[in-house]
Each structure stands twice: as C-alpha cells, then as structure tokens.
Design a protein around this motif. Sequence first.
Motif, PDB file in Angstrom:
ATOM      1  N   LYS A 189       0.829  -1.210   0.000  1.00 33.04           N
ATOM      2  CA  LYS A 189       0.000   0.000   0.000  1.00 33.04           C
ATOM      3  C   LYS A 189       0.860   1.255   0.000  1.00 33.04           C
ATOM      4  N   ILE A 190       1.956   1.234   0.757  1.00 31.01           N
ATOM      5  CA  ILE A 190       2.867   2.392   0.771  1.00 31.01           C
ATOM      6  C   ILE A 190       3.527   2.555  -0.594  1.00 31.01           C
ATOM      7  N   GLU A 191       3.868   1.437  -1.223  1.00 28.25           N
ATOM      8  CA  GLU A 191       4.525   1.496  -2.529  1.00 28.25           C
ATOM      9  C   GLU A 191       3.637   2.166  -3.569  1.00 28.25           C
ATOM     10  N   ILE A 192       2.329   1.886  -3.534  1.00 28.22           N
ATOM     11  CA  ILE A 192       1.425   2.449  -4.539  1.00 28.22           C
ATOM     12  C   ILE A 192       0.806   3.759  -4.086  1.00 28.22           C
ATOM     13  N   GLY A 193       1.198   4.246  -2.898  1.00 25.58           N
ATOM     14  CA  GLY A 193       0.755   5.559  -2.448  1.00 25.58           C
ATOM     15  C   GLY A 193      -0.556   5.588  -1.707  1.00 25.58           C
ATOM     16  N   GLU A 194      -1.066   4.458  -1.249  1.00 21.58           N
ATOM     17  CA  GLU A 194      -2.299   4.435  -0.454  1.00 21.58           C
ATOM     18  C   GLU A 194      -1.935   4.567   1.027  1.00 21.58           C
ATOM     19  N   TYR A 195      -1.498   5.767   1.403  1.00 17.56           N
ATOM     20  CA  TYR A 195      -0.995   5.987   2.757  1.00 17.56           C
ATOM     21  C   TYR A 195      -2.101   5.922   3.809  1.00 17.56           C
ATOM     22  N   GLY A 196      -3.299   6.381   3.444  1.00 13.26           N
ATOM     23  CA  GLY A 196      -4.390   6.370   4.416  1.00 13.26           C
ATOM     24  C   GLY A 196      -4.746   4.972   4.849  1.00 13.26           C
ATOM     25  N   VAL A 213       7.799   6.220   5.973  1.00 18.43           N
ATOM     26  CA  VAL A 213       8.874   7.044   5.431  1.00 18.43           C
ATOM     27  C   VAL A 213      10.045   6.180   4.987  1.00 18.43           C
ATOM     28  N   ASP A 214      10.430   5.213   5.801  1.00 16.10           N
ATOM     29  CA  ASP A 214      11.684   4.493   5.573  1.00 16.10           C
ATOM     30  C   ASP A 214      11.659   3.591   4.347  1.00 16.10           C
ATOM     31  N   LEU A 215      10.475   3.183   3.912  1.00 12.82           N
ATOM     32  CA  LEU A 215      10.414   2.296   2.760  1.00 12.82           C
ATOM     33  C   LEU A 215      10.924   2.995   1.497  1.00 12.82           C
ATOM     34  N   ASN A 216      10.648   4.290   1.397  1.00 19.02           N
ATOM     35  CA  ASN A 216      11.133   5.077   0.250  1.00 19.02           C
ATOM     36  C   ASN A 216      11.161   6.543   0.669  1.00 19.02           C
ATOM     37  N   PRO A 217      12.153   6.952   1.468  1.00 17.55           N
ATOM     38  CA  PRO A 217      12.123   8.298   2.070  1.00 17.55           C
ATOM     39  C   PRO A 217      12.182   9.428   1.054  1.00 17.55           C
ATOM     40  N   THR A 218      12.982   9.275   0.014  1.00 17.99           N
ATOM     41  CA  THR A 218      13.098  10.353  -0.975  1.00 17.99           C
ATOM     42  C   THR A 218      11.781  10.571  -1.698  1.00 17.99           C
ATOM     43  N   HIS A 219      11.139   9.488  -2.109  1.00 21.36           N
ATOM     44  CA  HIS A 219       9.844   9.601  -2.794  1.00 21.36           C
ATOM     45  C   HIS A 219       8.795  10.207  -1.859  1.00 21.36           C
ATOM     46  N   PHE A 220       8.824   9.801  -0.597  1.00 19.06           N
ATOM     47  CA  PHE A 220       7.839  10.319   0.348  1.00 19.06           C
ATOM     48  C   PHE A 220       7.985  11.836   0.522  1.00 19.06           C
ATOM     49  N   LEU A 221       9.216  12.306   0.667  1.00 16.24           N
ATOM     50  CA  LEU A 221       9.426  13.737   0.892  1.00 16.24           C
ATOM     51  C   LEU A 221       9.148  14.564  -0.364  1.00 16.24           C
ATOM     52  N   GLU A 222       9.374  13.991  -1.526  1.00 14.26           N
ATOM     53  CA  GLU A 222       9.187  14.766  -2.750  1.00 14.26           C
ATOM     54  C   GLU A 222       7.734  14.819  -3.194  1.00 14.26           C
ATOM     55  N   THR A 223       7.072  13.683  -3.209  1.00 10.85           N
ATOM     56  CA  THR A 223       5.689  13.649  -3.720  1.00 10.85           C
ATOM     57  C   THR A 223       4.715  12.969  -2.766  1.00 10.85           C
ATOM     58  N   GLY A 224       5.169  11.964  -2.037  1.00  5.25           N
ATOM     59  CA  GLY A 224       4.258  11.179  -1.214  1.00  5.25           C
ATOM     60  C   GLY A 224       3.617  11.958  -0.085  1.00  5.25           C
ATOM     61  N   VAL A 225       4.306  12.949   0.435  1.00  6.64           N
ATOM     62  CA  VAL A 225       3.766  13.679   1.584  1.00  6.64           C
ATOM     63  C   VAL A 225       2.493  14.437   1.223  1.00  6.64           C
ATOM     64  N   SER A 227       0.124  13.370  -0.960  1.00 10.21           N
ATOM     65  CA  SER A 227      -0.930  12.353  -0.911  1.00 10.21           C
ATOM     66  C   SER A 227      -1.218  11.935   0.523  1.00 10.21           C
ATOM     67  N   PHE A 228      -0.179  11.877   1.332  1.00  2.00           N
ATOM     68  CA  PHE A 228      -0.345  11.485   2.726  1.00  2.00           C
ATOM     69  C   PHE A 228      -1.309  12.443   3.440  1.00  2.00           C
ATOM     70  N   LEU A 229      -1.127  13.747   3.267  1.00  2.00           N
ATOM     71  CA  LEU A 229      -2.007  14.717   3.923  1.00  2.00           C
ATOM     72  C   LEU A 229      -3.423  14.673   3.352  1.00  2.00           C
TER      73      LEU A 229
END
Length: 881
Positions: A189-196, A213-225, A227-229
């Motif tokens: 789910k984290i890989e495909i961006g379904e953070y909720g 965050v740790d599974l892909n920290p760079t992707h999370f900080l650049e774009t994933g955050v 979608s997370f919010l």
Amino acid sequence: MVSWSDLNSDDGALLQLVDGTLLEYSLSEEDADVGGGSVVPSEAEPLLEPCPWLAALKDVSAFDNGAGHRSRLVIGMTHQSRLYCHDRLLADAASSFVLSLPHKFLCYATADAHCKLRFLPLSELVNFDPFMGSDENHMLEGYEPRNVERGTRLVAVLPKHPDAILQMPRGNMEGVYPRALVLPYVMSKIEIGEYGRALTVMRRQKVDLNLIVDLNPTHFLETGVWSFLDQVKKIDYLNLFIATLQDINITQWKYQVPEWFRPKADIDAEEELNPDIHFDYTTKVNQVCQKLRNIMILAEQDGQTKGGRTILDGHFLLPILSTFAKENPPQLEAALSLIQTNAIAKQASGGRKPPLFSEKAQSSIQYLAFLANYELLFDTALGMYDYDLARAVARNSQMDPKVYLPLLKRLKSLPEIYARYEVDLRLKRYELALSNLAKSGEQHESLEGASPAADDDIIFGNGLEQCMSLIEQHKLHRLGLELFGDQSASRERIMKSLGHRLLEERRPETALSVFLATEPKDIEGAKLAARSSGDWRSFFTLSMEQADSEDSKAQIALAAADIAEELSNGMKGNYAKRDRYSFAARILLDYCNDVISAVDMFISAQMWSESRRVACLYSRQDLMKKSIDSAMSYAQICLGEFEDQAVAFRKANKRYAEVIRIRKDAVRDGDALPGDLGHDAADETGSLFSVASNASNTSLASNLSGSSIGSVASTSSVISVSATSTFSLTGAEHDIKHKSKFNKLGRDKKKKKKKKKSGKKKLKPGSPEELNFVIGNMKENCIFDEARDVIAETIAFLSQVGKIAFARELFDGYNKLKDEIASSQKERIEKSMAEQEEAEKIARREGQKDHEKIVLPVEAEVNALHCGDLPVSIQDLFSFL
C-alpha cells in the motif's frame, strides 16, 4: 481434479490419478462446441504420494526471477497430513493449507508438537533449487511464522485484507492478522501511495509508523507527503505519525524488506537510480517535520489541499505544533509564536477575551505542554520576553502560582531592557545578559524603587561595576571588549581583568601580550606574566624601564637571584636543560654580578668554554681551573659509562633478535596480527625513544647539575658522583632482624615489602611488552645528538686547554662504543637475513611457492639505531695527532 488457482474454472484443470500421475485437462473453443476437451500429461513433476487435497498454478512467470526450474507449481496434502510441493516435502504434519495469490503466499498450519501458521513466499517455492544444499532449508521456516493453538485449521485467507480465518479445536471461527500478511500488505500500500489505508492498518496492528517514510524516504518527501495529507483526514492520526518519528531506518533491522517483495530487476534499477541509499537518516525527523509543516501551512493559506480537500483555518494547528516539538532541538519558540499569532488573529475577528486566554489558545498551549517539558516551555516563553505568554504557559502546566506570579510581576515592574537582562541571567544566556545590561546602562534606565532579586546569582544594578562582575564571573571578556571598546577607561579595566584571568588559567604568554596591549600598559601585570612564563628577558626589560633609584636596582638584583634559581630548577619556562643553566648564568652575571654562581651554572650546563671565558674575563684563575677539572671529570665518567653501554647494548640486541623471532612466529601461526605492535606499540616505542634518548643524554650530565645557585662544585665532589650513584640503603634492612609484636617499625617494613612484591609485574618471555622493554634498553644505551654534541664540545675544549691525552682517550672511547653498536647491529641484521633466506629455501623444497615474509613495524626503527659521528674538525685533529 482441481481447477487452476490462477485461471478461471472454464480454462482447464489439473487431474491426479490413483498412482499420483498428474494430467492436465484443457478446453479449447473447438472442444467446447462438441462438448469435450483434451487431457495431456502435465509438465509438473509428479507428487511423491497421492494427495486428495491439491492446489496448482499453471503460469508461474509472475514469480519466476529467471532461476526457476519449473513451469507449473503444484501443492498437495496427503491423508497422512504430509504437505508436498512436487517432490519436495514441506511439512510432515500439516492440518490444512491455502494457496493465496493476492498475498503471494502458500499458507499452512502445522499439526506437530509446536503448531505454527507458516507462510512460504510463492517466489521462493517457484525458484527453489534442491541442489543448493541445506543452506536453503531456511525457506521452509517461511516468513514471520505465527504460533497457534494445537489442532487449529486454516480455513481461508481473505484476498483483499491481511486477514486469515482459523477454525479452533473447539469449532469456533476466529479472524487473525498475522504479521506475515500485514507487513507485505502495508508495504504494498505504501509502494502504490495508499498511505491512508496503510496507516489505518498499521495503527490497528501496532506496526511502527516509521515504515511509511523508511520504505522510500526520498519519494515520500518529494511527492508522497502531499498524498499522505490528502488521505489522512484525522488530526489524531497525523499527530500520532509525527510523534512516532525516529532518526533511524527500521527497514534495516525491525522490518527488513524481503528479497521476494520486489523483483530483482526492480531492486537493481533502484540501486542505480534511487537516492535513498544516500539518504541521511540522522536528520530524517527534521526533514519530515519541516516538509509536513510547510505543506500544512500552505494548505491552510490556500484553503484546500493539493488533492482538493477543503481545509478550514487552524485545521492543522496541532500537527504543526507537533512538528515544532518533534524537531531536534525542539523549535518551541516558533511554536509559541504561532500560537500567539493565531490567538491575536482570532481576537481581531471579534473575540472578547485576552488573546492568549481564549479557548483555542489555551488548548494549543496545553497540547504543546503535553509534548514538551513544561519547565522548558515556560523558560522558552520567558526567553521571548513576553510575560503574558509565559503566564499563559505556566497556567496550563504544573507550575506553582506562588513561584511564577511574583516573578512575572517583578519583571513587568522593571525597566524593559533591565528586565530582559534578569531573564537572560535566569536562563543562563550570559552573553545576551551582558548585552542587555550594557544597553540598559547606556540608556540610563532608572532602577529607583526596584529591589534586588531574591536570587543571589542576579547582580543588581546596571553600571560598569555590575558589567565587570558579570564579565569576570562568566568570562565574557571578548564580548565586553566589543561592547566597551570605544570607552578607554572601561577597556583598560576589561583588559587587565582578562590578563589576570589568563594567568589563573596558566596561560602567561598570552597574558603578557594582553597586559602590554593595555593602554596605558600594565607594567606590574606584565612583569608577573613574564615571570610566570619564564620570559626573563621581558621581565628584566620591564623592570629596568621602571628602575629610577638604587633601591629599585637592588630589588631587581634580588629578583634576578630568585629567577635564576627558578630557571635552573626547571620551575619556569619550557627550555632545554642546557638553555636553562645558560640563561640562569646570564642573569647572575648581568644583574647580580655573581661570577662564581654563573660559572657553576655554565659548568652544570657542560658549557666548558663559556665558563672558562667568563672566569678569564673576571681574572678568576681558580674558576678557570675549576672549569678544566670539571671537564676532565666529565670525560672520566663518560669513559666508564661507554664500556657499560657497549656491554648492555650487545646483550639487549641479542635478546631483541630472539624476541622478534618469537613475535614473527606468532604472527605466522595466526596467534597474533602483524600490527600487534602497530600504532599503539609504535607510539609506545616512540615515547621510549624520547625517554631513552633523554636518559642517555642526561645520564652523562646529571652528575654535574647544581642544586642551588650558591653551590660550588668541587673537583672531588664531581669525581665521586659515580661511586655515590651506586650507594643503597640496604644495611638498614639487615639491622632490623627481630620482628616481634613490639617492633612496629619492622612490622611496617614487612608489610610494605609484601605490597611492593605483590605489585611487581613480571614480563612474559616473547610478549609484546618484553619487546618494548628490550627496545627501550637498546635506545637507552645509544648516544644521540644532544649528548654527542656535549661529548664533542668536551673533546674540543680539552684539546684546547692542553689536555690532549684526555681528549684522545674520550675520542677513542666514543668511537669504540659507536663501532661496538654498529658491529652488533650488523651481525644481528646479517644473521636475520641468513635465517630468512634459509627459511625460503626450506619452503621451496617443501613445495611452497611463496614464503610469507613477516615484517613488524618496529624493525625499521630498531635497525636504524646507531651513534652519530663526531664533527669532522675533531676527526681531522686526531688524524694528525
């Protein structure tokens, strides 16, 4: 017959005959028209036993990493509860199994003594190579096995949820969330961006939220955050996520990403392109908090998230405060400023209460006090010089009103800048305190009516005296010079205070420069610093500048005698031994007119020519004779020690050859490393080098050092030093032979002797310690540059005063010692090389191509030990005589 698990029921089936043979039934379009199908032998390996329960995959390409050896995957369980994968026995006691394609596991429950629910990744089953040996048996353990009750049966694994349905021995059904299903589920789910969805499951199953965050920290900080919010709508979930952040990578130890989770090709591509391998996890918390905060503030300003979700003003206030409190160090001042800004904005829109006492502001402060230490939060508010904010913070913490209310009342009653000074002093911000105190004095703030603070550490007043007290208490001289640099009187006081502080810190050289840089110069302080540092030239220069009477000159003479004694005893200054005696002699001549003591000092420094020159200058024949006699005595002592040194060096060199051989054998046998005498031992032998050289340099000279300025070394006393150096008080111990209970002295000596004996450490033969000890002995018996120069000067002096025989004898004795040491070194090195060559020959005869040659770090230094040559002028002299 069983349908293929990865195909529809109409696409064929797998058949098993009674003897275990596997057949495949397929139905083509033509066969469907005529109402039949075709049966062909299966490509899958047959099972070892007939299995009434089967599950099979027709296409395994999705799980094949290129190393697979089969095109089908067949799982079967016998009546005897044996579970097979083709011809591989997976479990000899299994109660049930499920082949779950959505979760990519073969799940089964064991029925042995320790019942477990096991999950075997399908990719490992497909790519399993039976010829890899027992190292591959770990595959049978599965991924994250789970203990279950004995007799439990696995009924189903839900395809869209990480949920397994179990039938317990009592017949009831239970749903469980095994870690083996939960972790890959949330990772996917984290890989495909379904953070909720991932956060909801992780929170319910108590999985560390750092995984997001740790599974892909760079992707999370650049774009994933973003979608997370958008997906995490509950503020409590956001606060929980921020609170659990840590500066570690949990995928390295807690939740390691299994190899089968991602295809190998994807992993190789990520290693080349993904910057996560260079991500700095030590600053992960700060990076995530800052990124989240910026996005939440931007969303509140725009009124909506990037995904279009409407956001009300102040919606993200608590998560933003959480990001401030979570950073390292906590940004509490920024958090309080945000609360204050929001409170003032709310009041401007029609609020009646004071801004910081509104319900929203109070709840925000309470939340921040929950996140951070309330005392630290109060100090932060106090450090912002906002006493209303400090009161609001204290009101929502556990602070006693009897403590903070009088404090805030006093601060409000004081002048603004002076109150800031007291706040800074209370918070131990001493530089800010000094700046505010100086500014308060410049603006002439009146303290009339104010009383000193109850705290004794707070200096009351805003004048220069209070500033000086603060500067001296907390060593703020650098800041004081910046603040009062344009005020000559204040600068002078600070400079003098700095000089005395440097003297207390034992930095007299710097203090001397500071005292002399003061305007006007602080001569007395400079003299004190010069004397403490041993800078006798500066001391007497400053003293002579002030000498305006005979009394002053007499005081200088008295001081000169003391300074000469301090220098000769090594109490002041960092000078070499000969320099110390030379300087002391110079002082005694220039400022005391004490020729006798000056000559004694030159003799103690082995400066024969200078002592004779001074004696001749003052027409002192007795002192001239004393200089010559002392040089002859020194030569006689050297001759005796040369013989002892030659014998001792040869003995130590012989033992060194034996110990070095033992150490090399130990390294070759693997009992020690080549660096067992590496950096530490090399440093130790290096220190031994300096100690030994000092010992050899001083052993020939220590006999002539004067104990006081006024002492006169007679010829007889100099000559008898060698004899007295061997004297020991052994007779006193032999006199005390009766040890009764009344003989306290004897009893005490016996105790001391036992303690000394028990504390003695015996060197182990061939140990690194013994090697260091032997090397130290060798160096101690070599004559190095300083002692060689003294010997050369002695030879030259004796030849100049007509003592040619003595000079020749000393010259020959030194050369003999030098030759003995060189000969001993050459013999040992040649013998070592011969042994090495012989060992290589033996190794070649025994069929060894390369004989290991061991070289220890200390060998080069020891091989270089020698006594230097005497000056060419002396060698030329005795080539003619």
